[in-house]
Design an enzyme around this catalytic site. Structure first.
Site, PDB file in Angstrom:
ATOM      1  N   CYS A  47      51.769  26.390 -52.084  1.00 30.28           N
ATOM      2  CA  CYS A  47      51.048  25.327 -52.783  1.00 30.28           C
ATOM      3  C   CYS A  47      51.719  24.938 -54.090  1.00 30.28           C
ATOM      4  CB  CYS A  47      49.621  25.763 -53.082  1.00 30.28           C
ATOM      5  SG  CYS A  47      48.914  26.711 -51.764  1.00 30.28           S
ATOM      6  N   SER A  87      40.670  34.358 -46.599  1.00 31.36           N
ATOM      7  CA  SER A  87      41.137  33.228 -45.801  1.00 31.36           C
ATOM      8  C   SER A  87      41.731  33.755 -44.496  1.00 31.36           C
ATOM      9  CB  SER A  87      42.197  32.499 -46.634  1.00 31.36           C
ATOM     10  OG  SER A  87      42.731  31.440 -45.894  1.00 31.36           O
TER      11      SER A  87
HETATM   12  N1  PLP Z   1      44.366  32.317 -53.175  1.00 31.95           N
HETATM   13  C1  PLP Z   1      45.534  32.880 -52.846  1.00 31.95           C
HETATM   14  C2  PLP Z   1      45.983  34.109 -53.593  1.00 31.95           C
HETATM   15  C3  PLP Z   1      46.347  32.354 -51.847  1.00 31.95           C
HETATM   16  O1  PLP Z   1      47.520  32.923 -51.555  1.00 31.95           O
HETATM   17  C4  PLP Z   1      45.885  31.190 -51.158  1.00 31.95           C
HETATM   18  C5  PLP Z   1      46.716  30.561 -50.118  1.00 31.95           C
HETATM   19  O2  PLP Z   1      47.870  30.262 -50.330  1.00 31.95           O
HETATM   20  C6  PLP Z   1      44.638  30.639 -51.514  1.00 31.95           C
HETATM   21  C7  PLP Z   1      43.910  31.237 -52.517  1.00 31.95           C
HETATM   22  C8  PLP Z   1      44.116  29.437 -50.820  1.00 31.95           C
HETATM   23  O3  PLP Z   1      43.617  29.785 -49.541  1.00 31.95           O
HETATM   24  P1  PLP Z   1      43.382  28.676 -48.422  1.00 31.95           P
HETATM   25  O4  PLP Z   1      44.725  28.301 -47.900  1.00 31.95           O
HETATM   26  O5  PLP Z   1      42.548  29.355 -47.386  1.00 31.95           O
HETATM   27  O6  PLP Z   1      42.655  27.547 -49.056  1.00 31.95           O
END
Ligand code: PLP
Length: 380
Positions: A330, A202
């Site tokens: 999140c 990302s």
């Molecule tokens: N996986 C991990 C380990 C993350 O830290 C995050 C973001 O917080 C994501 C997935 C999700 O990524 P994105 O924000 O690009 O959807």
């Protein structure tokens, strides 16, 4: 006078690098053509996308046809897991309770729909995946299996031995997906050496734009389109490309790769410094997960003893202009952190704050944040 802001939430997102913005700008203004168009204005942009793909593939030591540009980590994790189940026929998923919700909720959804059964690996006390448990689960699995284990945990910073996990998957014929969102742009990752089938990234985690990311799919896998429509992304992910996002992602990754040694050294020092300063707090501070030098150098997860003063610590820090988080951005909603629950950190006993750093963090930021913590906890 506006209040100074101290930003210590870089695992949630990072500020964009001015050089990345500069690289993206022409694609928002003069170079706006649709990359699928048959005239110069579009064709040039198709070439720019393929150049970006080649650059990204080179950084991962893989070929360009294994890289798909996506909207970020969530989409890439969803796609990898759903494809492994629906296209590759996996009926069993082995994962850990510490995964990001982009992985966990996808797995839980597939389980609820009756498409897979799910097993979770055991964890060591410090939150590391117990690789013996992984091997036992793999050895006893009779169905086609997908293993989904994140490379580094976004809340506590534990780093998986991805090489060893991948080798175990190969030994038992399982597919391997690793959520590498917190490590891409922070560690060199060579896909020539690591036996993995899917990795994800990302852009906004390493000073690139939000809404940009990649999914790597091992060349050996035969996949059907993830999104139906036009022929973008070699017919696999339809939809007019996020042109400036792709350019920004590649520029940010390129810069992060070139600066890796320097950034790692400086940011690691900040983490060690903050840990040391917090250890001096008289109410006591504990550190969650494995916070040795092998852990993610951008993340420090701290536990403060629960008290009237500490229970609103994050809000009080915010009032003082300090941005940190309780866990992952999140999972800051109701119910607390699933990661803390999984590693058995007692929520009634501690207030957890995750501080996370980037190349723009300064030692002074740490001093201001530590002083603020002390003041809130009534230590000065
Ligand atoms: N996986 C991990 C380990 C993350 O830290 C995050 C973001 O917080 C994501 C997935 C999700 O990524 P994105 O924000 O690009 O959807």
């Amino acid at each position: 006078m506006t209040q100074e802001m101290i930003y210590l939430d870089n695992a949630a997102t990072t500020p964009m690098s001015p050089l990345v913005v500069e690289a993206m700008l022409p694609y928002m203004t003069t170079h706006f053509g649709n990359p699928s168009a048959a005239y110069g204005l579009g064709l040039e942009n198709r070439l720019a996308i393929e150049h970006a793909r080649k650059m990204v593939a080179g950084i991962f030591n893989t070929s360009p046809d294994t890289i798909y540009f996506t909207s970020g980590g969530t989409e890439s994790n969803n796609t990898a897991i759903k494809c492994a189940v629906r296209e590759l026929g996996c009926k069993h998923i082995i994962s850990s309770p510490l995964e990001h919700h982009a992985t966990l909720h996808t797995i839980e959804y597939l389980e609820k729909k009756g498409e897979v059964r799910v097993s979770y690996v055991l964890l060591h006390d410090d939150g590391h995946v117990n690789l013996n448990s992984l091997e036992e689960l793999l050895a006893s699995s009779e169905e086609k299996t997908l293993v989904s284990l994140m490379h580094a945990n976004n809340e506590i910073g534990n780093v998986l031995d991805i090489q060893r996990a991948g080798e175990l998957c190969r030994k038992y014929g399982a597919y391997f997906h690793s959520d590498t969102v917190q490590t891409v742009g922070h560690y060199p990752i060579s896909l020539k050496e690591i036996p993995v089938d899917f990795i994800t990234a990302s852009g906004h985690k390493f000073h690139g734009p939000k809404g940009s990311g990649i999914l790597y799919v091992n060349k050996k896998l035969k996949m059907e389109p993830f999104i139906h429509g036009g022929s973008q992304e070699r017919g696999m992910r339809a939809g007019t490309e996020n042109l400036y996002g792709i350019i920004g992602f590649a520029a940010a990754l390129d810069m992060a790769t070139k600066r890796y040694e320097e950034d790692k050294k400086n940011i690691s020092q900040l983490k060690v410094y903050m840990k040391r300063q917090l250890m001096g707090i008289s109410v006591g501070a504990t550190f969650n997960g494995d916070c040795s030098e092998d852990s993610l150098y951008t993340v420090l997860s701290v536990g403060f003893p629960k008290s009237d003063r500490s229970q609103n610590l994050l809000l009080d820090l915010n009032v003082k202009g300090i941005c940190a988080s309780g866990g992952s951005a999140c999972s800051s909603g109701a119910g607390g952190s699933h990661v803390m629950r999984a590693i058995d950190i007692n929520h009634n006993d501690q207030t957890t704050v995750r501080f996370s750093f980037s190349r723009y963090t300064m030692i002074r930021d740490i001093d201001v944040a530590v002083d603020a913590v002390k003041e809130i906890l009534n230590e000065c």
